[in-house]
Design an enzyme around this catalytic site. Structure first.
Site, PDB file in Angstrom:
ATOM      1  N   GLY A 166       2.020   0.236   8.958  1.00 33.81           N
ATOM      2  CA  GLY A 166       2.889   1.401   8.973  1.00 33.81           C
ATOM      3  C   GLY A 166       3.502   1.802   7.648  1.00 33.81           C
ATOM      4  CB  SER A 167       3.106   0.682   4.135  1.00 34.05           C
ATOM      5  OG  SER A 167       1.714   0.839   3.990  1.00 34.05           O
ATOM      6  CD1 TRP A 168       0.055   3.990   2.866  1.00 37.04           C
ATOM      7  CD2 TRP A 168      -1.441   5.589   3.264  1.00 37.04           C
ATOM      8  NE1 TRP A 168      -0.879   3.938   1.861  1.00 37.04           N
ATOM      9  CE2 TRP A 168      -1.803   4.900   2.079  1.00 37.04           C
ATOM     10  CE3 TRP A 168      -2.240   6.628   3.705  1.00 37.04           C
ATOM     11  CZ2 TRP A 168      -2.941   5.243   1.335  1.00 37.04           C
ATOM     12  CZ3 TRP A 168      -3.381   6.968   2.972  1.00 37.04           C
ATOM     13  CH2 TRP A 168      -3.720   6.292   1.799  1.00 37.04           C
ATOM     14  CG  ASP A 196      -3.899   0.675  13.774  1.00 43.61           C
ATOM     15  OD1 ASP A 196      -4.067   0.804  12.555  1.00 43.61           O
ATOM     16  OD2 ASP A 196      -4.391  -0.269  14.421  1.00 43.61           O
ATOM     17  CE  LYS A 249      -7.556   0.777   1.617  1.00 43.36           C
ATOM     18  NZ  LYS A 249      -7.044  -0.538   2.076  1.00 43.36           N
ATOM     19  CB  SER A 290      -0.937   0.018   1.211  1.00 42.39           C
ATOM     20  OG  SER A 290      -0.204  -0.134   2.411  1.00 42.39           O
TER      21      SER A 290
END
Length: 293
Positions: A53-55, A73, A154, A25
């Site tokens: 945590g990719s964003w 989160d 999203k 993502s």
């Protein structure tokens, strides 16, 4: 990102593993930024529903070192450089105060959310739950976003999505439905890009645990869905968000796959898999500890 499922054959999945991203993502946010320049002139950012945590990784690597990035989160997250992690509920008033404390009481420049429910396959139900998650993120956003700020979340595009477009258009100058190239074409997933936040005159948003999403927006006059005994067309125009595909057309096709050599090197995940809220119930059922009442 699992190691034993079909996602290992996804090109964006493999590319994320090779480049050190926690999830595929990450490329979605990168492509959204390429299209809309979301990272320009921002120093205070909130990443909601951030795990794994990719964003937050993308934000950390693309913003200036003096920027303040807060990731929120319910799930625990492995630390990320230059990112403050808060394990909390985004609907709780104390979470709002903790974020503002990180910003020294200043409002946020940009709020994003890549959160989604565990899909059931029942599209109407999944779309409804996702819409409620967006409204929860929007509640927090209206409490901490500065005028002129941006919001990205999203969405699942369904038959009633134009109501959400209409409501958001009251709160932002520009509302766009964007589909990054990294998002699979076979998925209903897209991202709502809201630019230029404009607080509603005479309305002060306030988080309260005992207040529903509908009650929260009472007084904001942004419209709501209702059932009428007699259906009549009125003069109110429903807002339709323009649809934009993001990403270089020469980039990887998100639906393309390739054969994986069983002898190829596998990489261990940086972030532990997230645990669903119902994990404990499943364990109890497996051990025979759940009984019908």
């Amino acid at each position: 990102m699992g190691r034993t499922n079909k996602d290992k054959r996804d090109l964006y999945y493999r590319r994320a593993k090779e480049e050190g991203w926690r999830a595929r993502s990450a490329f979605k946010l990168l492509q959204l930024n390429d299209q809309f320049n979301l990272f320009d002139n921002i120093t205070r950012v909130v990443d909601l529903c951030a795990a794994p945590g990719s964003w937050s990784q993308v934000l950390s690597k693309n913003l200036s070192p003096d920027s303040t990035i807060v990731a929120v989160d319910l799930q625990p997250m492995t630390p990320i450089d230059n990112v403050t992690t808060i394990q909390a509920d985004i609907t709780h008033p104390k979470t709002l105060q903790r974020i503002l404390d990180c910003f020294g009481g200043e409002p946020a420049d940009f709020v994003c959310s890549d959160g989604a429910p565990d899909v059931t396959g029942l599209h109407d139900l999944d779309e409804y739950i996702q819409a409620q998650l967006i409204l929860s993120a929007l509640q927090l956003t209206t409490c901490l976003l500065k005028p002129g700020g941006s919001f990205v979340a999203k969405i699942f595009r369904g038959r009633d999505i134009d109501l959400l477009y209409s409501q958001l258009s009251y709160l932002f100058d520009k509302v766009i439905c964007a589909k990054p190239r990294a998002s699979r074409g076979t998925s209903l997933e897209a991202f709502i890009v809201c630019l230029g936040y404009k607080p509603r005159e005479g309305w002060t948003p306030k988080l309260d645990l005992g207040v529903s999403s509908e009650e929260f927006f009472d007084g904001s006059n942004i419209g709501k869905q209702g059932t009428m005994e007699v259906y009549e067309l009125d003069e109110e125009e429903r807002k339709i968000a323009p649809f934009i595909a993001c990403g270089d057309i020469n980039d990887i096709d998100s639906d393309a796959t390739y054969s994986l050599d069983v002898s190829s090197l596998t990489l261990d995940p940086v972030q532990k898999p997230t645990a669903p809220p119902y994990k404990k119930a499943l364990e109890m059922k497996r051990n025979g500890e759940l009984q019908r009442r």
